[in-house]
Design a protein around this motif. Structure first.
Motif, PDB file in Angstrom:
ATOM      1  N   ALA A 228      -1.959   2.698  -0.308  1.00 16.00           N
ATOM      2  CA  ALA A 228      -3.491   2.187  -0.215  1.00 16.00           C
ATOM      3  C   ALA A 228      -4.145   3.294   1.010  1.00 16.00           C
TER       4      ALA A 228
ATOM      5  N   ALA B  51      -8.041  -6.659   1.300  1.00 18.15           N
ATOM      6  CA  ALA B  51      -6.803  -7.686   0.821  1.00 18.15           C
ATOM      7  C   ALA B  51      -7.255  -9.202   1.025  1.00 18.15           C
TER       8      ALA B  51
ATOM      9  N   ARG C  39      -9.650  -1.351   4.998  1.00 18.56           N
ATOM     10  CA  ARG C  39      -8.592  -1.199   3.950  1.00 18.56           C
ATOM     11  C   ARG C  39      -7.810  -2.626   4.019  1.00 18.56           C
TER      12      ARG C  39
ATOM     13  N   HIS D   3      -0.043  -4.650   8.714  1.00 17.52           N
ATOM     14  CA  HIS D   3      -0.543  -5.001   7.446  1.00 17.52           C
ATOM     15  C   HIS D   3       0.002  -4.382   6.339  1.00 17.52           C
TER      16      HIS D   3
ATOM     17  N   VAL E 262       1.516  -6.926   3.390  1.00 19.09           N
ATOM     18  CA  VAL E 262       0.539  -7.037   2.307  1.00 19.09           C
ATOM     19  C   VAL E 262       0.509  -5.700   1.454  1.00 19.09           C
ATOM     20  N   THR E 263      -0.168  -4.594   2.179  1.00 29.42           N
ATOM     21  CA  THR E 263      -0.460  -3.609   1.034  1.00 29.42           C
ATOM     22  C   THR E 263       0.735  -2.385   1.005  1.00 29.42           C
TER      23      THR E 263
END
Length: 224
Positions: free
Chosen positions: A67, A119, A115, A58, A62-63
Motif C-alpha cells: 500500500a 483503513a 494511507r 500500521h 493492518v495493511t
C-alpha cells in the motif's frame, strides 16, 4: 475544519500513560484502531521517528507494505528501521532526502499517514512530546493537512519540561482558537479524591482511615 489535537500533560507519574491506556481500551472496544509512537528525539538522527513507529505498526497489524509502494523509497530514506518489515524493502533502494526541505518531508509524512487513515478511523497516540523538536512542526502541518481524515491525534508531555519557548507551546497556540482543541492538565489528587479512587478500585471495601492516610502520604496524590 481542522481536527485539532488533544494534549494531555502533567508531572512525571501523574497518570498520563494510565489515561492514554484507558483511552486505547475504550477506542478498541468501539472498533477503532490505536497506533502509538514515542517522540523522544535525542539529536537529529531520531527526528520524526514517532511517525515512523506509527507507520511501522500500521503495516505490521493492518495493511500490506504494498500500500506504500509508490513512496516506499522515500519512507526508507526517512525511516531506515522500516527495512526490517517483511516485504517492505524488497527491491527498493532508500532514496536520500538530504536535499529536501522540511515542507517536502512534512508532506511525505502526511501522505504516509493518509494511507493509515484509509483503513478506517484511527487514534494516533503521540507520547513524550516534550522531547520532540522538528516533529512538532511536522505534526502541525499534518493535522491541518489531514483535517478531514478520520484520525484523532492525542499527545502527551511532561509539563515541567516544557517552557514558554518550547515548540510545543507554539503548536498549542496555533490550535488554541479551534473548538476541537483540548488541553488536559492532570493534577495531583487531594485526600478526598484519593479516597474515592480507592473505593472505586476496591468496591464494597471499607479501608481504615490510617490506610488512606498512608497511601496519600506515599503517593502525594500521584495516580501512578
Amino acid at each position: 475544519m481542522v481536527r485539532a489535537p488533544i494534549l494531555v500533560h502533567g508531572l512525571h507519574g501523574i497518570g498520563k500513560t494510565r489515561l492514554l491506556d484507558e483511552l486505547e481500551r475504550v477506542a478498541l472496544a468501539r472498533g477503532h484502531r490505536v497506533l502509538r509512537g514515542s517522540f523522544a528525539e535525542h539529536g537529529q538522527g531520531l527526528s520524526y521517528q514517532g511517525f515512523g513507529e506509527i507507520v511501522a505498526e500500521h503495516i505490521r497489524s493492518v495493511t500490506p507494505a504494498t500500500a506504500f509502494a509508490d513512496i516506499a523509497a522515500e519512507l526508507l530514506g526517512l525511516f531506515p528501521a522500516l527495512v526490517e518489515l517483511a516485504g517492505f524493502a524488497d527491491d527498493v533502494e532508500p532514496r536520500s532526502l538530504r536535499d529536501r526541505d522540511r515542507s517536502q518531508l512534512f508532506e511525505l509524512i502526511a501522505r504516509a499517514l493518509s494511507r493509515v487513515a484509509q483503513a478506517g478511523p484511527v487514534v494516533l497516540v503521540l507520547e513524550d512530546l516534550q522531547g520532540a523538536t522538528v516533529s512538532l512542526e511536522a505534526l502541525q502541518y499534518v493535522v491541518r493537512r489531514l483535517g478531514a481524515s478520520p484520525m484523532l491525534f492525542v499527545g502527551s508531555y511532561v509539563t515541567n519540561e516544557v517552557g514558554r519557548g518550547h515548540p510545543l507551546m507554539t503548536l498549542a497556540d496555533s490550535f488554541a482558537t479551534s473548538r476541537r482543541f483540548e488541553s488536559i492538565e492532570l493534577g495531583r489528587l487531594d485526600a478526598a479524591a484519593l479516597r474515592e479512587l480507592a473505593g472505586a478500585l476496591v468496591p464494597g471495601a471499607r479501608l481504615p482511615e490510617e490506610v488512606h492516610e498512608s497511601v496519600f502520604g506515599l503517593t502525594e496524590g500521584h495516580r501512578y
